[in-house]
Design a protein around this motif. Structure first.
Motif: not given
Length: 982
Positions: A156-173, A210-215
């Protein structure tokens, strides 16, 4: 986790604008409070950053520093909590909480929160059982259940959706770091994405899950293991431990103890988050292209939900004085070095101000006591001094590296002798004025960068919630008032016998442990799926930003200085300058040219000693350097433009009249030999050599160097002769400064004497890149816990037509945290802390594209990591959402890029080397919009899939099995002489 050193205050020396110039002249720094747009804010008069300090109703601090140079904004979201505030029984908690703030909330990062939540609750309970259980067999059973339930939850988890969000708005670094007193979340965003960004961040901190915690915890284990392989990190930990026997600076490391890392508590993490991630303990810091009146309203609207909560500050017992030297040995495989460390008073004190100035008097890179007496005279391999300032205390560090045949004890004695020089006042009082002038010049350059502005404000918030910004802004002016006698008096009082001496000796570290790898089943990442929240963000409107292209015919100003080409750009922002002399020849033309360049720093003339030259440049706030690469030699002169003629004339005198110095050459040869020996102890240099070997073969640019015997036979007059004749070779000039092109041409014609006709370059050696025909393994043995693996392959010849496809492929496949490689190898399989893969574009049209992939992992994970990377290199996974985000991010990068100052000249010269006469960004922008996933698949199939690679492996032969390496390809175990060529 990134170790950061607090930046000094940002203070303007010369005006950035007429407005600042008029106010700065008043020379006063005062807090003022005003109202604008319905909000009160404070500011410091004559602050060159024009920062506004807001305190919202819920206690959230907002710091805004407008800068309109480009349509981007640097952001720091800072929390005043780090390893200092970790619970005693859960050290490392602040750091792995930082990792978990990238996992989303109940609204994003999940496909179905109602189904995911019971599983996450069960995982939390299992970890509490795991913590309370001592029997190892039962612990393994519990962890197996954790692994099993985590696998179910990951559906049910979408790994790194935060990073995908930031990529989609043109974030760097997109990144974060944790250190002793801080956890900071970092972004650089397009200015037209601010509404999307604020909504994402407000949601991010509302209810982090705090999902996908053990990895992710396994990634933290990897980071800890990497730190155990880093001798510099071991020195840092020891320095803090012995200087601070009571304070958490020394007693709690940021990465935590192995025992605590093995026994995490999700309950403790949540309690920590609730305690410290509250508005009155946080700050949103932005520098860039915005209207502060409008921006503060938007921030307030998004973060008003946050409720204030009292935060008990860490109040340690005072450290007892160190009354005698504490001497400790640290062991590891890297080169020997040593430190002498003094505990210093709190930030913001008069003592801290004095010690910052003293550190520059001892070591400023040019004319400090260490620079002149030790480095310039080559009494050590290298020496320096510096300050590491924290809120409650700081650390004053003297550091040195021994020459060949020197003991670490001798290095200590030499460094201490220079403290005696300081105590006796054997330095020029004019040095204080020069230090301040050079520091202010440096701050002019920092003001141009949004990131530097935001970082300075972040440091101010962490140390005192920003209340000391007035002191920051005025500190260089305060240092300028300090007299030599005050320095001498303070040095005699401060530098006593109470300090810590650390000797980094070469040898086996018998105390080294590692975090053992638990059994982890790869989790589902749902890479191609998307939450409703992300769809909502993507549908939010944003104003377009029009890209700007360079027109080389209009934007590149050329001229002539005698028979040399001049490239010109005017500096209309401040009174600094940069001048370059550039030669298209380097070490491939002459192996000894780099030695001549290094030798120049130690030579005097008939008018000046080498030490006097350093003083002259430093006193006029200018500098010069000469750097040689494989095919290029560049001389740079820079500084305050009012001293342009002095600086250039002085350099021209030096290059034409430098005198051979046999003693200096003998010392230089010794240091070169020692550097070579030290390089063989560096795993980074060994890997660099392996990759060059993989690319070019046994004879390659890395080991194309003078032999030790050739170095020993070098003659002073020959090296000086190279320097005297240098200006006779063809070169071109680049100028960036306030003068008009006419003025600078006339000035350089007077200052820069050239022959009527240039000499041609000596024929340079050309290295042909290998064509890999079969898999092979290049192995170098190194005493370490981890293994480092790099894949290298030379691909097709350069073609500008596929550059857009290559850029998009890199963004999709192996770039950031949302890339296919990162998602698979780190997020799903927890095989590595660091991993990437890319297709590199060459700098010259004659060179081909190349493929590089990397995994740094525990040695017992190497086989699995290699297999996983190979699978990705052979089969390209499809994710339409990730592809669209990568494309949009690249387009936004181009739209918001502004090439300013002398940047257009660099773009033009780079294009020339590729055989282009146009700004390729325009072609990329137009082509990117037409590319489909089929273009990436075709590139992947043609250049990466099922191709032979050279595998470069740096690892311990005690931890990696030869039979495993043989399964990859034919193994060639290289000696250090094979790699380095000496």
């Amino acid at each position: 986790m990134t170790l950061i050193k607090r930046l000094g205050p940002l203070v303007l020396f010369l005006s950035i604008s007429s407005h600042i110039q008029s106010t700065f002249a008043q020379g006063k720094y005062e807090w003022k409070q005003v109202s604008a747009g319905g909000y009160n804010y404070k500011y410091v008069t004559n602050d060159p950053m024009q920062t506004r300090f807001y305190k919202l109703k819920n206690g959230l601090t907002v710091m805004l520093s407008p800068n309109k140079k480009e349509p981007r904004i640097a952001v720091k979201i800072a929390v005043r909590a780090g390893s200092n505030t970790d619970p005693k029984d859960h050290t490392g908690l602040a750091h792995y909480l930082e990792h978990l703030l990238f996992k989303g909330t109940d609204k994003f990062g999940s496909l179905d929160w109602n189904k995911e939540k019971p599983l996450l609750d069960k995982i939390e309970g299992l970890y509490e059982q795991y913590n309370a259980t001592k029997d190892e067999d039962k612990r393994k059973e519990i962890y197996k259940e954790i692994d099993n339930v985590s696998g179910e939850a990951s559906k049910y988890a979408i790994a790194n959706e935060y990073d995908k969000l930031m990529t989609s708005i043109g974030a760097q670094g997109t990144n974060a770091h944790t250190w002793v007193e801080e956890t900071v979340y970092e972004e650089d965003i397009p200015s037209n994405s601010i509404d999307k960004f604020l909504k994402i961040q407000a949601e991010r901190f509302r209810n982090p899950i705090f999902r996908i915690f053990h990895t992710e915890l396994e990634a933290v284990y990897e980071e800890k293991n990497r730190s155990l392989d880093n001798d510099g990190n071991k020195m840092n930990e020891a320095m803090h431990y012995y200087l601070f026997p009571t304070h958490n600076y020394g007693q709690q490391t940021t990465l935590g103890t192995i025992d605590h890392l093995k026994n995490p508590s999700l309950k403790a993490i949540r309690e920590y988050y609730n305690q410290y991630y509250v508005p009155n303990n946080m700050s949103i810091i932005m520098s860039g292209d915005f209207n502060p009146d409008e921006l503060v309203k938007k921030i307030d609207a998004q973060f008003a939900y946050m409720q204030p909560k009292p935060v008990a500050e860490y109040k340690p017992a005072a450290e007892q004085p160190i009354t005698e030297a504490i001497v400790k040995d640290i062991y590891g495989p890297s080169a020997e070095n040593m430190r002498i460390c003094f505990r210093t008073p709190a930030e913001g004190t008069r003592d801290a101000l004095m010690l910052q100035l003293i550190s520059s008097i001892l070591s400023n890179g040019t004319a400090g006591v260490f620079d002149l007496n030790l480095n310039k005279q080559q009494k050590l391999q290298s020496a320096g001094a510096g300050m590491q300032q924290y809120k409650d205390y700081g650390i004053f560090i003297l550091f040195g590296t021994p020459k060949e045949g020197q003991s670490l004890e001798e290095v200590k004695k030499i460094l201490i002798s220079q403290l005696d020089v300081l105590k006796k006042g054997d330095f020029d009082e004019a040095l204080i004025k020069a230090i301040v002038a050079n520091a202010k010049l440096s701050e002019i350059q920092n003001l141009e960068q949004n990131g530097a502005r935001a970082n300075a404000l972040m440091s101010a918030f962490i140390s005192n919630k920003g209340e000391g910004w007035k002191q920051n802004v005025s500190s260089l002016d305060e240092q300028a008032k300090i007299t030599k006698q005050e320095i001498v008096n303070y040095a005699n009082k401060f530098f006593g016998e109470g300090y810590v001496v650390l000797y980094k000796r070469k040898g086996e570290d018998k105390n080294i442990l590692k975090v053992e790898k638990p059994a982890i089943t790869p989790v589902e990442t749902n890479a191609g799926k998307q939450s409703d929240f992300v769809r909502m963000i993507n549908n939010m409107p944003e104003s377009p930003i029009k890209p700007q292209w360079l027109d080389f015919k209009k934007d590149i100003q050329k001229g002539k200085v005698g028979n040399a080409d001049l490239f010109y750009a005017q500096n209309k922002e401040n009174e600094s300058f940069r001048l370059f002399y550039s030669f298209d020849m380097g070490s491939w033309n002459s192996k000894s040219l780099p030695l001549s360049a290094a030798y120049l720093s130690f030579l005097g003339t008939d008018k000046y000693t080498a030490e006097a030259i350093s003083k002259e440049f430093y006193n006029i706030a200018c500098s010069f350097s000469m750097n040689t690469s494989n095919e290029q030699t560049t001389i740079s002169i820079s500084g305050l433009h009012e001293n342009f003629e002095k600086a250039v004339a002085l350099f021209e005198h030096i290059i034409a009249n430098c005198k051979a110095d046999e003693d200096a050459l003998i010392s230089l040869k010794g240091r070169v030999m020692n550097d070579r020996a030290n390089n063989k102890l560096s795993k980074e240099m060994i890997m660099y050599g392996l990759t060059s070997y993989a690319t070019y073969g046994a004879k390659n640019p890395f080991n194309y160097t003078l032999s030790n015997e050739e170095v020993s036979k070098l003659k002073a007059e020959d090296l000086v002769g190279v320097l005297h004749n240098l200006m006779n070779y063809k070169h071109y000039l680049i100028y960036f400064g306030p003068k008009s092109k006419t003025e600078i041409t006339a000035s350089l014609l007077e200052l820069h004497k050239m022959p009527a006709e240039f000499r041609t370059y000596d024929a340079g050696l050309k290295f042909e890149r290998m064509k890999q025909m079969e898999n092979k393994v290049l192995f170098a043995d190194y005493d370490m816990v981890q293994s480092e693996i790099k894949w290298e392959r030379n691909a097709s010849k350069y073609d500008p037509a596929i550059e857009p496809t290559v850029d998009l492929f890199n963004g999709y496949f192996g770039g950031g945290m949302g890339s296919v490689v990162f998602q698979t190898i780190r997020e799903s399989k927890a095989l590595a802390y660091s991993t990437f893969a890319a297709m590199a574009t060459p700098n010259k049209k004659e060179d081909p594209f190349s493929i590089t992939a990397y995994v740094g992992c525990q040695s017992d994970k190497m086989n699995e990591a290699v297999s996983s990377m190979n699978e990705l290199l052979n089969v390209l996974p499809l994710s339409e959402k990730a592809f669209d985000a990568a494309k949009k991010s690249l387009l936004q990068d181009i739209e918001t890029q502004r090439i300013t100052q002398d940047g257009p000249i660099g773009v033009y010269l780079a294009a020339q080397k590729k055989g282009l006469n146009y700004d390729i960004r325009k072609y990329k922008y137009e082509t990117l919009q037409k590319l489909t996933f089929d273009n990436l698949r075709k590139l992947h199939q043609q250049e990466l899939a099922n191709k032979p690679y050279a595998y470069c492996v740096v690892a311990s032969d005690k931890r990696v099995k030869v039979e495993d390496l043989n399964k990859i390809g034919k193994v060639n175990k290289l000696s250090l002489e094979d790699i380095f060529g000496y």
